[in-house]
Design a protein around this motif. Sequence first.
Motif, PDB file in Angstrom:
ATOM      1  N   ASP A   1       0.837  -1.209   0.000  1.00 39.43           N
ATOM      2  CA  ASP A   1       0.000   0.000   0.000  1.00 39.43           C
ATOM      3  C   ASP A   1       0.863   1.247   0.000  1.00 39.43           C
ATOM      4  O   ASP A   1       0.343   2.354   0.042  1.00 39.43           O
ATOM      5  CB  ASP A   1      -0.893   0.027   1.244  1.00 39.43           C
ATOM      6  CG  ASP A   1      -0.147   0.530   2.469  1.00 39.43           C
ATOM      7  OD1 ASP A   1       0.989   0.061   2.691  1.00 39.43           O
ATOM      8  OD2 ASP A   1      -0.661   1.396   3.188  1.00 39.43           O
ATOM      9  N   GLY A   2       2.201   1.084   0.037  1.00 36.99           N
ATOM     10  CA  GLY A   2       2.942   2.307   0.337  1.00 36.99           C
ATOM     11  C   GLY A   2       4.253   2.511  -0.350  1.00 36.99           C
ATOM     12  O   GLY A   2       4.642   1.793  -1.268  1.00 36.99           O
ATOM     13  N   VAL A   3       4.945   3.509   0.180  1.00 35.40           N
ATOM     14  CA  VAL A   3       6.199   3.977  -0.387  1.00 35.40           C
ATOM     15  C   VAL A   3       7.343   3.193   0.255  1.00 35.40           C
ATOM     16  O   VAL A   3       7.364   2.960   1.461  1.00 35.40           O
ATOM     17  CB  VAL A   3       6.359   5.487  -0.102  1.00 35.40           C
ATOM     18  CG1 VAL A   3       7.661   6.006  -0.668  1.00 35.40           C
ATOM     19  CG2 VAL A   3       5.174   6.248  -0.706  1.00 35.40           C
ATOM     20  N   LEU A   4       8.288   2.769  -0.570  1.00 35.95           N
ATOM     21  CA  LEU A   4       9.421   1.967  -0.089  1.00 35.95           C
ATOM     22  C   LEU A   4      10.399   2.807   0.717  1.00 35.95           C
ATOM     23  O   LEU A   4      10.706   3.937   0.358  1.00 35.95           O
ATOM     24  CB  LEU A   4      10.179   1.401  -1.293  1.00 35.95           C
ATOM     25  CG  LEU A   4       9.582   0.198  -1.991  1.00 35.95           C
ATOM     26  CD1 LEU A   4      10.540  -0.273  -3.064  1.00 35.95           C
ATOM     27  CD2 LEU A   4       9.333  -0.907  -1.008  1.00 35.95           C
ATOM     28  N   THR A   5      10.908   2.207   1.790  1.00 37.84           N
ATOM     29  CA  THR A   5      11.957   2.856   2.573  1.00 37.84           C
ATOM     30  C   THR A   5      13.325   2.422   2.062  1.00 37.84           C
ATOM     31  O   THR A   5      14.307   3.128   2.227  1.00 37.84           O
ATOM     32  CB  THR A   5      11.820   2.473   4.067  1.00 37.84           C
ATOM     33  OG1 THR A   5      10.446   2.622   4.433  1.00 37.84           O
ATOM     34  CG2 THR A   5      12.655   3.364   4.962  1.00 37.84           C
ATOM     35  N   ASP A   6      13.388   1.249   1.440  1.00 36.24           N
ATOM     36  CA  ASP A   6      14.682   0.703   0.990  1.00 36.24           C
ATOM     37  C   ASP A   6      14.780   0.653  -0.529  1.00 36.24           C
ATOM     38  O   ASP A   6      15.143  -0.371  -1.108  1.00 36.24           O
ATOM     39  CB  ASP A   6      14.904  -0.689   1.592  1.00 36.24           C
ATOM     40  CG  ASP A   6      13.895  -1.718   1.059  1.00 36.24           C
ATOM     41  OD1 ASP A   6      12.828  -1.303   0.564  1.00 36.24           O
ATOM     42  OD2 ASP A   6      14.180  -2.928   1.131  1.00 36.24           O
TER      43      ASP A   6
ATOM     44  N   VAL B   1       1.620  -5.228  -7.042  1.00 31.31           N
ATOM     45  CA  VAL B   1       0.299  -4.597  -7.073  1.00 31.31           C
ATOM     46  C   VAL B   1       0.285  -3.481  -6.035  1.00 31.31           C
ATOM     47  O   VAL B   1       0.586  -3.716  -4.860  1.00 31.31           O
ATOM     48  CB  VAL B   1      -0.820  -5.612  -6.739  1.00 31.31           C
ATOM     49  CG1 VAL B   1      -2.156  -4.910  -6.604  1.00 31.31           C
ATOM     50  CG2 VAL B   1      -0.920  -6.666  -7.823  1.00 31.31           C
ATOM     51  N   GLY B   2      -0.046  -2.278  -6.479  1.00 29.39           N
ATOM     52  CA  GLY B   2      -0.194  -1.146  -5.563  1.00 29.39           C
ATOM     53  C   GLY B   2      -1.641  -1.069  -5.091  1.00 29.39           C
ATOM     54  O   GLY B   2      -2.551  -0.897  -5.889  1.00 29.39           O
ATOM     55  N   VAL B   3      -1.849  -1.226  -3.763  1.00 28.78           N
ATOM     56  CA  VAL B   3      -3.193  -1.227  -3.180  1.00 28.78           C
ATOM     57  C   VAL B   3      -3.433   0.118  -2.495  1.00 28.78           C
ATOM     58  O   VAL B   3      -2.546   0.644  -1.828  1.00 28.78           O
ATOM     59  CB  VAL B   3      -3.330  -2.383  -2.158  1.00 28.78           C
ATOM     60  CG1 VAL B   3      -4.675  -2.356  -1.471  1.00 28.78           C
ATOM     61  CG2 VAL B   3      -3.128  -3.716  -2.858  1.00 28.78           C
ATOM     62  N   GLY B   4      -4.644   0.677  -2.650  1.00 26.03           N
ATOM     63  CA  GLY B   4      -4.946   1.934  -1.984  1.00 26.03           C
ATOM     64  C   GLY B   4      -4.609   3.133  -2.852  1.00 26.03           C
ATOM     65  O   GLY B   4      -4.357   2.999  -4.049  1.00 26.03           O
ATOM     66  N   ASN B   5      -4.575   4.312  -2.206  1.00 31.56           N
ATOM     67  CA  ASN B   5      -4.463   5.561  -2.978  1.00 31.56           C
ATOM     68  C   ASN B   5      -3.135   6.276  -2.805  1.00 31.56           C
ATOM     69  O   ASN B   5      -3.041   7.476  -3.026  1.00 31.56           O
ATOM     70  CB  ASN B   5      -5.603   6.515  -2.579  1.00 31.56           C
ATOM     71  CG  ASN B   5      -6.957   5.902  -2.891  1.00 31.56           C
ATOM     72  OD1 ASN B   5      -7.153   5.366  -3.979  1.00 31.56           O
ATOM     73  ND2 ASN B   5      -7.882   5.943  -1.936  1.00 31.56           N
ATOM     74  N   ALA B   6      -2.090   5.547  -2.394  1.00 30.30           N
ATOM     75  CA  ALA B   6      -0.782   6.182  -2.212  1.00 30.30           C
ATOM     76  C   ALA B   6      -0.226   6.642  -3.566  1.00 30.30           C
ATOM     77  O   ALA B   6      -0.697   6.231  -4.623  1.00 30.30           O
ATOM     78  CB  ALA B   6       0.177   5.204  -1.550  1.00 30.30           C
ATOM     79  N   ASP B   7       0.796   7.498  -3.508  1.00 30.09           N
ATOM     80  CA  ASP B   7       1.484   7.925  -4.723  1.00 30.09           C
ATOM     81  C   ASP B   7       2.517   6.848  -5.056  1.00 30.09           C
ATOM     82  O   ASP B   7       3.507   6.673  -4.350  1.00 30.09           O
ATOM     83  CB  ASP B   7       2.176   9.271  -4.480  1.00 30.09           C
ATOM     84  CG  ASP B   7       2.917   9.755  -5.723  1.00 30.09           C
ATOM     85  OD1 ASP B   7       2.870   9.054  -6.758  1.00 30.09           O
ATOM     86  OD2 ASP B   7       3.542  10.831  -5.659  1.00 30.09           O
TER      87      ASP B   7
ATOM     88  N   GLN C   1       6.888  -6.077 -13.161  1.00 25.64           N
ATOM     89  CA  GLN C   1       5.694  -5.464 -13.740  1.00 25.64           C
ATOM     90  C   GLN C   1       4.890  -4.876 -12.589  1.00 25.64           C
ATOM     91  O   GLN C   1       4.550  -5.577 -11.644  1.00 25.64           O
ATOM     92  CB  GLN C   1       4.873  -6.512 -14.510  1.00 25.64           C
ATOM     93  CG  GLN C   1       3.591  -5.983 -15.144  1.00 25.64           C
ATOM     94  CD  GLN C   1       3.841  -5.015 -16.295  1.00 25.64           C
ATOM     95  OE1 GLN C   1       4.970  -4.691 -16.609  1.00 25.64           O
ATOM     96  NE2 GLN C   1       2.784  -4.529 -16.898  1.00 25.64           N
ATOM     97  N   PHE C   2       4.633  -3.570 -12.643  1.00 27.87           N
ATOM     98  CA  PHE C   2       3.890  -2.899 -11.575  1.00 27.87           C
ATOM     99  C   PHE C   2       2.544  -2.413 -12.098  1.00 27.87           C
ATOM    100  O   PHE C   2       2.457  -1.850 -13.185  1.00 27.87           O
ATOM    101  CB  PHE C   2       4.676  -1.695 -11.033  1.00 27.87           C
ATOM    102  CG  PHE C   2       3.826  -0.787 -10.180  1.00 27.87           C
ATOM    103  CD1 PHE C   2       3.396  -1.214  -8.923  1.00 27.87           C
ATOM    104  CD2 PHE C   2       3.422   0.452 -10.636  1.00 27.87           C
ATOM    105  CE1 PHE C   2       2.579  -0.398  -8.144  1.00 27.87           C
ATOM    106  CE2 PHE C   2       2.610   1.274  -9.861  1.00 27.87           C
ATOM    107  CZ  PHE C   2       2.190   0.840  -8.610  1.00 27.87           C
ATOM    108  N   VAL C   3       1.493  -2.650 -11.323  1.00 27.57           N
ATOM    109  CA  VAL C   3       0.168  -2.135 -11.673  1.00 27.57           C
ATOM    110  C   VAL C   3      -0.506  -1.602 -10.409  1.00 27.57           C
ATOM    111  O   VAL C   3      -0.607  -2.319  -9.419  1.00 27.57           O
ATOM    112  CB  VAL C   3      -0.721  -3.238 -12.296  1.00 27.57           C
ATOM    113  CG1 VAL C   3      -2.133  -2.720 -12.513  1.00 27.57           C
ATOM    114  CG2 VAL C   3      -0.160  -3.698 -13.625  1.00 27.57           C
ATOM    115  N   PRO C   4      -0.965  -0.340 -10.429  1.00 26.68           N
ATOM    116  CA  PRO C   4      -1.747   0.166  -9.297  1.00 26.68           C
ATOM    117  C   PRO C   4      -3.196  -0.281  -9.426  1.00 26.68           C
ATOM    118  O   PRO C   4      -3.783  -0.150 -10.498  1.00 26.68           O
ATOM    119  CB  PRO C   4      -1.617   1.682  -9.425  1.00 26.68           C
ATOM    120  CG  PRO C   4      -1.236   1.943 -10.839  1.00 26.68           C
ATOM    121  CD  PRO C   4      -0.714   0.674 -11.443  1.00 26.68           C
TER     122      PRO C   4
END
Length: 577
Positions: free
Chosen positions: A476-481, A502-508, A537-540
């Motif tokens: 759901d979020g932004v990577l720290t690493d 898979v990007g879950v939620g409404n994060a940037d 492969q990334f998909v929000p």
Amino acid sequence: MGGCLSGDLKGGKQAIGGGVHGRSTMNNDTGHNEAIHHFYTVRGHSPLFTQIELSLSASNLRDLDITSKSDPMAVLYVKKMDGTLEELGRTEVILNSLNPAWIDKIHAAYQFEIVQNLVFHVYDVDTKYHNIPVKALNLNEQDFLGETTCVLSEIVTKSNRTLTLNLRGKNGPGGSRNFGALTVHAEETFLSRMTVEMKLCCSRLDNVDMFSKSDPFLRISRQTEDGNHVPICKTEVINNNLNPVWRPLYLSMQQFGSKDDPLLIECFDFNSNGNHVLIGQLHKSVSELEKLHKDRSGANLIFPSHRGQEKVLKGQLFVDQFIEKEHFSFLDYISSGFELNFMVAIDFTASNGTPRNQDSLHYIDPSGRLNSYQQAIMEVGEVIQFYDSDRRFPAWGFGGRTYDGTLSHCFNLNGTNAYEVEGVQGIMSAYASALHNVTLAGPTLFSHVISIAAQMASQANSNGITKYFVLLIMTDGVLTDIQETMDALVRASDLPLSILIVGVGNADFKQMEVLDADDGRRLESSTGRVATRDIVQFVPMQEVHSGQVSVVQALLEELPSQFLTYMRSRNIKPLHV
């Protein structure tokens, strides 16, 4: 040849879509990573697929005729999302036989990223209709002999691509009554394997850069029936060169259609912001490109004008090499015994929200409505499970405090020492159970799970196991690493491994798009090593929830290409070859 010098291939701005497989893997060039499939579907373009022929035979059919044996015909349907049946084709009628082997093949379009449910009906055609073309037969006027169902993936993953199914009556299995069996055999059509290998180069390109030479790449598009153009591949970028020679491109017949269909070939100057500058273009069919190679001649690039006038440029395109060949396909490997090993990693960081609250991304609805994590597990698992014979899937969580209170960035989802669970349902159960036993924490780190997946792929690889690994990461979020993750991905790019995010939620999720090299730049590690190939492969979720296309289709579309890139780069052949 008209002065084509070798180009500089450094910089990681790689080719897309023309190196591996008869499927379009080209993204739009804005650098914004829309789901590819969605990008084309909303514009009315149909996706690419593998054309296969199904041969049918039956044994021990029921005999409904009094004076002779039944006269059987088979009909094939595909079950659509809404449950309705769409007819794909009919065989001929075979007279007087309870063990027919039909000659007429039925064509189907195999798409890896979709679960395609097939329904087969067998009829005894009444004698009075034998002179009527089978397409014109009213099926309600024929005697029903039996039906059966399967998923197309079940056929193509069998060792000889042959599956035998028991027929049953309209109302189910029918107790002790024997309705006979139907055998289905799948063959890829010749066109699915035919590939043209071309080495393209340009000479005397216009320089459109201010302070250095242009960084050219070619993009090739096919024309659709409505006159629009769909990109099918692009070359890598060659830095600072007006006489570029690109690596060979492979175009399948599925991509370009017929050898006489016009292709649009555009030459761009690469800009990292995605606003690539057109240097020049031309329209040529594959036949015309073959002729350029035979005649050893060049074709001038043209610059289109808004006023309808075209400017002929001094820059020319040459075809250094042109070879037609038959390639091993994804299905050749799969039906010979290669398997996809599915793995899952789920984000248990606190930013998901407390699972008990209805606005949490981890909220499990008592009504049975799936949250985004459950939806992605179900949909991806349902497709991939057919390619994994034991259906035992490694399942991890990350970013949570586990049963003993320690913070872990890769823990077994089922809370035991065993990291594998049984089937897609096993992942779902382990996930639901973990939500009761794991405390959401943080930060969001990917490098641990990627390294463990890479370790498993590396062990299988060194032991000669014919598996290709697919890791699904849901976050759901932004990577720290981010840098450690990029380093892990660059190391893993040499292994039989693909990573779906898979990007879950409404994060940037802008940061995730850096990991997915769809803008033509391959990942670079902190030591400057460039990834061997694109494995991400990334998909929000939010971007593909408009109902046009599922997350899964967008995620899985590139997987056969990534699989084939790996096999071909290692010169690994299907097992029976």
